[in-house]
Design a protein around this motif. Sequence first.
Motif, PDB file in Angstrom:
ATOM      1  N   MET A 196      -3.224 -49.265  10.108  1.00  0.00           N
ATOM      2  CA  MET A 196      -4.082 -48.908   8.981  1.00  0.00           C
ATOM      3  C   MET A 196      -5.551 -48.806   9.362  1.00  0.00           C
ATOM      4  SD  MET A 196      -2.416 -51.324   6.003  1.00  0.00           S
ATOM      5  CE  MET A 196      -3.724 -50.908   4.865  1.00  0.00           C
ATOM      6  N   ILE A 197      -5.969 -49.546  10.386  1.00  0.00           N
ATOM      7  CA  ILE A 197      -7.399 -49.619  10.720  1.00  0.00           C
ATOM      8  C   ILE A 197      -7.981 -48.253  11.074  1.00  0.00           C
ATOM      9  CG2 ILE A 197      -9.071 -50.625  12.311  1.00  0.00           C
ATOM     10  CD1 ILE A 197      -7.311 -53.116  12.410  1.00  0.00           C
ATOM     11  N   PRO A 198      -7.375 -47.455  11.960  1.00  0.00           N
ATOM     12  CA  PRO A 198      -7.971 -46.138  12.257  1.00  0.00           C
ATOM     13  C   PRO A 198      -8.031 -45.215  11.053  1.00  0.00           C
ATOM     14  CG  PRO A 198      -6.314 -46.733  13.894  1.00  0.00           C
ATOM     15  CD  PRO A 198      -6.187 -47.707  12.793  1.00  0.00           C
ATOM     16  N   ILE A 199      -7.029 -45.303  10.171  1.00  0.00           N
ATOM     17  CA  ILE A 199      -7.026 -44.440   8.991  1.00  0.00           C
ATOM     18  C   ILE A 199      -8.145 -44.834   8.038  1.00  0.00           C
ATOM     19  CG2 ILE A 199      -5.653 -43.709   7.009  1.00  0.00           C
ATOM     20  CD1 ILE A 199      -3.167 -44.157   8.697  1.00  0.00           C
ATOM     21  N   ILE A 200      -8.342 -46.146   7.841  1.00  0.00           N
ATOM     22  CA  ILE A 200      -9.425 -46.619   6.971  1.00  0.00           C
ATOM     23  C   ILE A 200     -10.783 -46.228   7.534  1.00  0.00           C
ATOM     24  CG2 ILE A 200     -10.509 -48.681   6.002  1.00  0.00           C
ATOM     25  CD1 ILE A 200      -7.749 -49.953   5.905  1.00  0.00           C
ATOM     26  N   GLU A 201     -10.942 -46.359   8.850  1.00  0.00           N
ATOM     27  CA  GLU A 201     -12.211 -45.972   9.482  1.00  0.00           C
ATOM     28  C   GLU A 201     -12.490 -44.489   9.298  1.00  0.00           C
ATOM     29  OE1 GLU A 201     -14.523 -47.772  10.969  1.00  0.00           O
ATOM     30  OE2 GLU A 201     -13.487 -49.649  10.522  1.00  0.00           O
ATOM     31  N   TYR A 202     -11.441 -43.677   9.330  1.00  0.00           N
ATOM     32  CA  TYR A 202     -11.637 -42.235   9.171  1.00  0.00           C
ATOM     33  C   TYR A 202     -11.956 -41.881   7.722  1.00  0.00           C
ATOM     34  CZ  TYR A 202     -10.588 -37.250   8.963  1.00  0.00           C
ATOM     35  OH  TYR A 202     -10.665 -35.896   8.745  1.00  0.00           O
ATOM     36  N   ILE A 203     -11.290 -42.532   6.765  1.00  0.00           N
ATOM     37  CA  ILE A 203     -11.529 -42.223   5.357  1.00  0.00           C
ATOM     38  C   ILE A 203     -12.918 -42.672   4.921  1.00  0.00           C
ATOM     39  CG2 ILE A 203     -10.783 -42.751   3.002  1.00  0.00           C
ATOM     40  CD1 ILE A 203      -7.931 -42.913   4.042  1.00  0.00           C
ATOM     41  N   ILE A 204     -13.338 -43.854   5.355  1.00  0.00           N
ATOM     42  CA  ILE A 204     -14.613 -44.409   4.885  1.00  0.00           C
ATOM     43  C   ILE A 204     -15.782 -43.911   5.730  1.00  0.00           C
ATOM     44  CG2 ILE A 204     -15.905 -46.543   4.486  1.00  0.00           C
ATOM     45  CD1 ILE A 204     -13.274 -47.933   3.933  1.00  0.00           C
ATOM     46  N   ARG A 212      -7.499 -36.867  21.559  1.00  0.00           N
ATOM     47  CA  ARG A 212      -7.347 -35.745  20.639  1.00  0.00           C
ATOM     48  C   ARG A 212      -6.015 -35.805  19.891  1.00  0.00           C
ATOM     49  NH1 ARG A 212      -9.646 -30.370  23.846  1.00  0.00           N
ATOM     50  NH2 ARG A 212     -11.809 -31.122  24.077  1.00  0.00           N
ATOM     51  N   ALA A 213      -4.966 -36.176  20.588  1.00  0.00           N
ATOM     52  CA  ALA A 213      -3.656 -36.258  19.930  1.00  0.00           C
ATOM     53  C   ALA A 213      -3.647 -37.328  18.844  1.00  0.00           C
ATOM     54  CB  ALA A 213      -2.573 -36.536  20.969  1.00  0.00           C
ATOM     55  N   GLN A 214      -4.250 -38.470  19.150  1.00  0.00           N
ATOM     56  CA  GLN A 214      -4.329 -39.535  18.156  1.00  0.00           C
ATOM     57  C   GLN A 214      -5.226 -39.139  16.990  1.00  0.00           C
ATOM     58  OE1 GLN A 214      -2.451 -42.121  18.403  1.00  0.00           O
ATOM     59  NE2 GLN A 214      -3.180 -43.338  16.667  1.00  0.00           N
ATOM     60  N   ALA A 215      -6.328 -38.426  17.283  1.00  0.00           N
ATOM     61  CA  ALA A 215      -7.226 -37.975  16.216  1.00  0.00           C
ATOM     62  C   ALA A 215      -6.529 -36.978  15.290  1.00  0.00           C
ATOM     63  CB  ALA A 215      -8.480 -37.355  16.817  1.00  0.00           C
ATOM     64  N   ALA A 216      -5.743 -36.067  15.876  1.00  0.00           N
ATOM     65  CA  ALA A 216      -5.014 -35.096  15.054  1.00  0.00           C
ATOM     66  C   ALA A 216      -3.972 -35.789  14.183  1.00  0.00           C
ATOM     67  CB  ALA A 216      -4.352 -34.054  15.952  1.00  0.00           C
ATOM     68  N   LYS A 217      -3.335 -36.817  14.722  1.00  0.00           N
ATOM     69  CA  LYS A 217      -2.341 -37.565  13.957  1.00  0.00           C
ATOM     70  C   LYS A 217      -2.984 -38.291  12.779  1.00  0.00           C
ATOM     71  CE  LYS A 217       1.302 -41.042  14.522  1.00  0.00           C
ATOM     72  NZ  LYS A 217       1.953 -41.961  15.489  1.00  0.00           N
ATOM     73  N   ILE A 218      -4.170 -38.856  12.990  1.00  0.00           N
ATOM     74  CA  ILE A 218      -4.869 -39.574  11.914  1.00  0.00           C
ATOM     75  C   ILE A 218      -5.308 -38.603  10.828  1.00  0.00           C
ATOM     76  CG2 ILE A 218      -6.955 -40.887  11.375  1.00  0.00           C
ATOM     77  CD1 ILE A 218      -6.630 -42.246  14.072  1.00  0.00           C
ATOM     78  N   ARG A 219      -5.751 -37.390  11.217  1.00  0.00           N
ATOM     79  CA  ARG A 219      -6.139 -36.384  10.224  1.00  0.00           C
ATOM     80  C   ARG A 219      -4.975 -36.017   9.320  1.00  0.00           C
ATOM     81  NH1 ARG A 219      -8.997 -33.796  14.628  1.00  0.00           N
ATOM     82  NH2 ARG A 219     -11.270 -34.026  14.382  1.00  0.00           N
ATOM     83  N   LYS A 220      -3.771 -35.981   9.891  1.00  0.00           N
ATOM     84  CA  LYS A 220      -2.600 -35.649   9.082  1.00  0.00           C
ATOM     85  C   LYS A 220      -2.193 -36.802   8.169  1.00  0.00           C
ATOM     86  CE  LYS A 220      -0.585 -32.358  12.366  1.00  0.00           C
ATOM     87  NZ  LYS A 220       0.594 -32.060  13.218  1.00  0.00           N
ATOM     88  N   GLN A 221      -2.380 -38.033   8.631  1.00  0.00           N
ATOM     89  CA  GLN A 221      -1.951 -39.191   7.844  1.00  0.00           C
ATOM     90  C   GLN A 221      -2.950 -39.585   6.769  1.00  0.00           C
ATOM     91  OE1 GLN A 221      -1.278 -42.253  10.743  1.00  0.00           O
ATOM     92  NE2 GLN A 221       0.749 -41.489  11.326  1.00  0.00           N
ATOM     93  N   ALA A 222      -4.243 -39.307   6.983  1.00  0.00           N
ATOM     94  CA  ALA A 222      -5.284 -39.776   6.065  1.00  0.00           C
ATOM     95  C   ALA A 222      -5.133 -39.263   4.643  1.00  0.00           C
ATOM     96  CB  ALA A 222      -6.659 -39.407   6.617  1.00  0.00           C
ATOM     97  N   PRO A 223      -4.762 -37.982   4.404  1.00  0.00           N
ATOM     98  CA  PRO A 223      -4.654 -37.520   3.005  1.00  0.00           C
ATOM     99  C   PRO A 223      -3.656 -38.285   2.165  1.00  0.00           C
ATOM    100  CG  PRO A 223      -4.738 -35.656   4.504  1.00  0.00           C
ATOM    101  CD  PRO A 223      -4.606 -36.887   5.355  1.00  0.00           C
ATOM    102  N   ARG A 224      -2.716 -39.001   2.783  1.00  0.00           N
ATOM    103  CA  ARG A 224      -1.724 -39.739   2.012  1.00  0.00           C
ATOM    104  C   ARG A 224      -2.294 -41.036   1.435  1.00  0.00           C
ATOM    105  NH1 ARG A 224       1.756 -38.716   6.592  1.00  0.00           N
ATOM    106  NH2 ARG A 224       1.714 -40.922   7.098  1.00  0.00           N
ATOM    107  N   TYR A 225      -3.457 -41.464   1.894  1.00  0.00           N
ATOM    108  CA  TYR A 225      -4.003 -42.754   1.470  1.00  0.00           C
ATOM    109  C   TYR A 225      -5.357 -42.614   0.783  1.00  0.00           C
ATOM    110  CZ  TYR A 225      -0.429 -44.270   4.715  1.00  0.00           C
ATOM    111  OH  TYR A 225       0.764 -44.442   5.362  1.00  0.00           O
ATOM    112  N   GLY A 226      -5.762 -41.437   0.416  1.00  0.00           N
ATOM    113  CA  GLY A 226      -7.035 -41.259  -0.262  1.00  0.00           C
ATOM    114  C   GLY A 226      -7.057 -39.936  -0.996  1.00  0.00           C
TER     115      GLY A 226
END
Length: 398
Positions: A196-204, A212-226
């Motif tokens: 959850m920590i990387p997703i929260i850091e990206y949203i806030i 880059r692969a991890q960043a792309a994965k977080i971009r896809k997951q973030a819309p589900r939590y905000g």
Amino acid sequence: MDCELGEYDIEYKPRAAIKAQALTDFLIEMIQPMEKEVWRVFVNGASNLSGCGVGVVLIAPSEEKIKLALRIDSRVTNNEAKYEAVLAGLQAAQEVGASRVIIYSGSQLITQQIKGMYEANNEKMLKYLGLITARAASLTDWIIEQIPREENAEADTLAKVAASMSDISTREVLCFTQLLLSIDEEIPSIQKSAWMIPIIEYIIHEKLPEDRAQAAKIRKQAPRYGIPRRLISDNGRQFQGKKITSWWQEMKSIQSFTSVAYPQANGQSEVTNRIIVQALKARLYGKDKNWVEELSSILWAYRTTPRSSTQETPYSLVYGSEAVLPVEIGQSSIRIESYPSNNDQSRAIELDLVEEKRDQAAIRVEAYRSRVMKSYNKRVWPRNFQVGDLVMKKIAGR
């Protein structure tokens, strides 16, 4: 018997003016101060194997009733449930603005402990007594009385219904759910898992890892939590206008419309809308004014029904797991009983595998399209032409 009538003079005089002081004395003498309205509150709590429930019935001075059913998602004893009922009754009385309250309970132990006739030796009971005193401080006057169980039947029924999680068909009863006991002041904080920590850091803070692969994965997951950063819709007028545009700006989201060059995107939106409208018509039976009340249940059914093309539900493709139906909470199913106790770890695994599930769903969609195309082509008669063959050309009139 003889009767003799005499003459009497009647003299009429005009009435003199009433002095102001005499009128004031009359008003003070005759007009009594109005007593403040008294609210009657019937409470009861029930605790069994199904759970804990609280029933509250408020009766206004005008004899109007307000019924409340409260379920507590925590293990409690029967006495604790009855204390929770008294607290719920006091809070409900404060919400309606009552200043004088009479609370009726069927428990002799609880009523006598609150009155001070019985001594409370249990630590939890002492906490409840202190909380009741603090909550009743805002009332002008209140008392609690014990009544027979027969006179408290309504509150008893509401408590049992709330404890068993039974469906309440009538809208006269207000239903609520309480996660913790009222005396539990310390609410456990939500532990942030590693995923959850990387997703929260990206949203806030809009921070992304260097990979880059991890960043792309977080971009896809973030819309589900905000709030989604971009919403794509068709070109309908309901998605255009000054109000909705200003609302998207306040939400700091980008609104995009499907291009005419890709009509299949518009087709997907229209198919979804058509399914929802058909389901609403089936539920309404001609009563079109009640569509708002039925919309939530229709959307829930649509999101939890597997699609024939993907063989997955839209809910599972978004969250990685199937939704838990309300009936599975009251009547335990095999899936609920076999679900692991470590929920955070299981959710982390499901979120890691959700991308794989979406890829498999995309493969099934392509296979479904090929099957539909093959079925359609069976009805087509192929005809081969050679260069130089004469064909009929039809020109459409203008």
